[in-house]
Structures are given as C-alpha cells and as structure tokens.
Design a protein around this motif. Sequence first.
Motif, short mmCIF file in Angstrom:
data_model
loop_
_atom_site.label_atom_id
_atom_site.label_comp_id
_atom_site.label_asym_id
_atom_site.label_seq_id
_atom_site.Cartn_x
_atom_site.Cartn_y
_atom_site.Cartn_z
N LYS A 62 -48.92 -74.96 26.07
CA LYS A 62 -49.83 -75.41 27.13
C LYS A 62 -49.11 -76.35 28.10
N ILE A 63 -48.35 -77.30 27.52
CA ILE A 63 -47.63 -78.25 28.38
C ILE A 63 -46.52 -77.52 29.14
N GLU A 64 -45.87 -76.55 28.49
CA GLU A 64 -44.85 -75.77 29.18
C GLU A 64 -45.46 -75.00 30.34
N SER A 65 -46.68 -74.43 30.12
CA SER A 65 -47.37 -73.72 31.19
C SER A 65 -47.71 -74.65 32.34
N ARG A 66 -48.19 -75.86 32.00
CA ARG A 66 -48.50 -76.84 33.05
C ARG A 66 -47.22 -77.25 33.80
N ARG A 67 -46.15 -77.44 33.03
CA ARG A 67 -44.89 -77.83 33.67
C ARG A 67 -44.45 -76.75 34.65
N HIS A 68 -44.58 -75.48 34.26
CA HIS A 68 -44.18 -74.36 35.12
C HIS A 68 -45.04 -74.34 36.39
N CYS A 69 -46.35 -74.50 36.21
CA CYS A 69 -47.25 -74.48 37.37
C CYS A 69 -46.94 -75.62 38.34
N VAL A 70 -46.72 -76.80 37.77
CA VAL A 70 -46.42 -77.97 38.60
C VAL A 70 -45.08 -77.79 39.31
N SER A 71 -44.11 -77.23 38.58
CA SER A 71 -42.79 -77.00 39.17
C SER A 71 -42.88 -76.03 40.34
N GLU A 72 -43.68 -74.97 40.17
CA GLU A 72 -43.87 -74.00 41.25
C GLU A 72 -44.58 -74.63 42.44
N ALA A 73 -45.60 -75.45 42.14
CA ALA A 73 -46.33 -76.12 43.22
C ALA A 73 -45.41 -77.06 44.00
N LEU A 74 -44.55 -77.76 43.24
CA LEU A 74 -43.61 -78.67 43.88
C LEU A 74 -42.62 -77.89 44.73
N ARG A 75 -42.14 -76.74 44.22
CA ARG A 75 -41.20 -75.92 44.98
C ARG A 75 -41.85 -75.42 46.26
N GLU A 76 -43.10 -74.95 46.16
CA GLU A 76 -43.80 -74.46 47.33
C GLU A 76 -44.04 -75.57 48.35
N ARG A 77 -44.39 -76.76 47.83
CA ARG A 77 -44.63 -77.87 48.75
C ARG A 77 -43.35 -78.26 49.49
N ARG A 78 -42.24 -78.31 48.74
CA ARG A 78 -40.97 -78.67 49.37
C ARG A 78 -40.55 -77.60 50.39
N ALA A 79 -40.82 -76.32 50.03
CA ALA A 79 -40.51 -75.24 50.98
C ALA A 79 -41.35 -75.38 52.24
N SER A 80 -42.64 -75.73 52.05
CA SER A 80 -43.52 -75.92 53.20
C SER A 80 -43.06 -77.11 54.05
N GLU A 81 -42.66 -78.20 53.38
CA GLU A 81 -42.18 -79.37 54.11
C GLU A 81 -40.91 -79.04 54.88
N GLU A 82 -40.02 -78.22 54.26
CA GLU A 82 -38.79 -77.84 54.94
C GLU A 82 -39.10 -76.97 56.15
N GLN A 83 -40.09 -76.06 56.01
CA GLN A 83 -40.49 -75.24 57.15
C GLN A 83 -41.04 -76.10 58.27
#
Length: 265
Positions: A109-130
Amino acid sequence: SVDLMDQPFVMLAQSEFSVIRNVQCFFEKSAQSSLGSLRVGARATIDGNCTGLMGNVLLEDCHLVSDEELRRGEFRRLAREGIALERQGNIEGALSAYERALTIATDTKIESRRHCVSEALRERRASEEQEKQAARAKAEAETETKERQEAERRIAEWKLLLDEARRLDEEGSFEEALRLYDEVLSFKSDPDTESRREVVAQRVAEKARREKEARDKEEAERRAAECARHLADARRLEGAAEYEAALIEYRQAQTLGNNADTEAS
C-alpha cells in the motif's frame, strides 16, 4: 526489582544517585524472566500507562519494546506522516516520508502511494518546466518584437534625416547638409550617401576657402588704404618741416604696408 507485592518493576533514573522523580515501570509477573537480562545502566524502550506521581512517575501495564516493534512503530509513524503530507498537498514531503518508511519495511500500500506521489511530482515538475519554457518563449518573443520595432524606428529616422540632408544639399545649405549626412552615416553605412557626403564636404571646404580669400583681400585693401593715408600725412608733415611727426607717420605706414617709398625715406 520487585515491590512488596512481588510485582516486578524497572526504575528509569536520571543517574544512579537519583531517589525521587524517577520513572518506575511496573510489569506483569509473567515478564519477570524477560526483565532478568536487564542490567543497571542498560538502555531499553518501555511502553506503559502513566497512572500518576507518588515520589516517582508511575507507569502500569508496562512491557519491553523490542527493536522490531520500534521499527514497526517508526514505519507506521512515517506512513501516517506521508499520508498527512499528501493530503496537505506537500508532495515532496510525502514522497520523502514514504521512501524512508520503505527503507524500514516493505508494504504494497505504501509502495503504491509512493508510486502515485512520485508520478504526481513528476507531472507537476513537467508542468512547471512547460510553464517556464512558455514564459521564456514569451519573453524572447517580446524582446524580438521590441528589437524589431527599434530597428524600424531607426530606419524611419534614418530616412527622414537622409531626405532632410538631400533637401538642404539641393538648397545649397552645405554646412547643415554635411552635418546631417554625417549623422545619417552614423546610423547606417551607405556608399551613395558617403559619395554625396564627400562632394558636399568639398563644396563646404571650397566655400570656406573663398570666404577666407575674400576676408584676406578686404583686410589687405584696408591696410593698403591706411598705409596710403599715413604715407600722405608723413609727406605733408615732412614738407612742413615737422620731421618728428613725419617720422612717426612713415613708421606706421611702413608697419602696415612695408612700402618701398617708406623704406627709402
């Protein structure tokens, strides 16, 4: 140790000489064997319920907390911290808490949350870079527009100056035309303008030469007339036998014209 009721307890003291305000931890009699391994000065983690203060702080229903229990407790604390930070929108903090928790124990469960948060962070950083790239592109476009407008303004100003220089040139106002031609060439080099500027410069120089010759001629005529006047006065005074006054007039005439007659006198 055991108390008067044969209930085992452990005393947590600030030092071996402390007699009050220590923490007295009471255990079930069944824990007697596990407590036998403890020695004075040993480090231990104890969990219990505080029941009050009677000389010492009293803890009831205590038990020793194993290293494994400590790890599980730290894991749960980090997991709860990560969930709380995730709900607050602190994605970086949540990811850090989840990753620290997973170094202690694996949990799907924590691994799943970590993955989701990591993806959200990646998307946010990609959006910020755009957004940053879009902002840079906008700034570059604005700069390019300003530079183009400035270039167009300078070209328009150059054309106005060139037209005015040509007009003055045609009117014969060569000094003003020359000044404007120089200003035009400071904006932009142009062979035709440079050629015309040389012609005008020659005309200005020729005009200056003629004006100087005219002034020199006028000055020479003035000096010749004044010399002639002094010479006539000198001769008149000489004829009247006023030799000293005549000599002064001869010298003034000589200074002005260096006339041969005055030299002979």
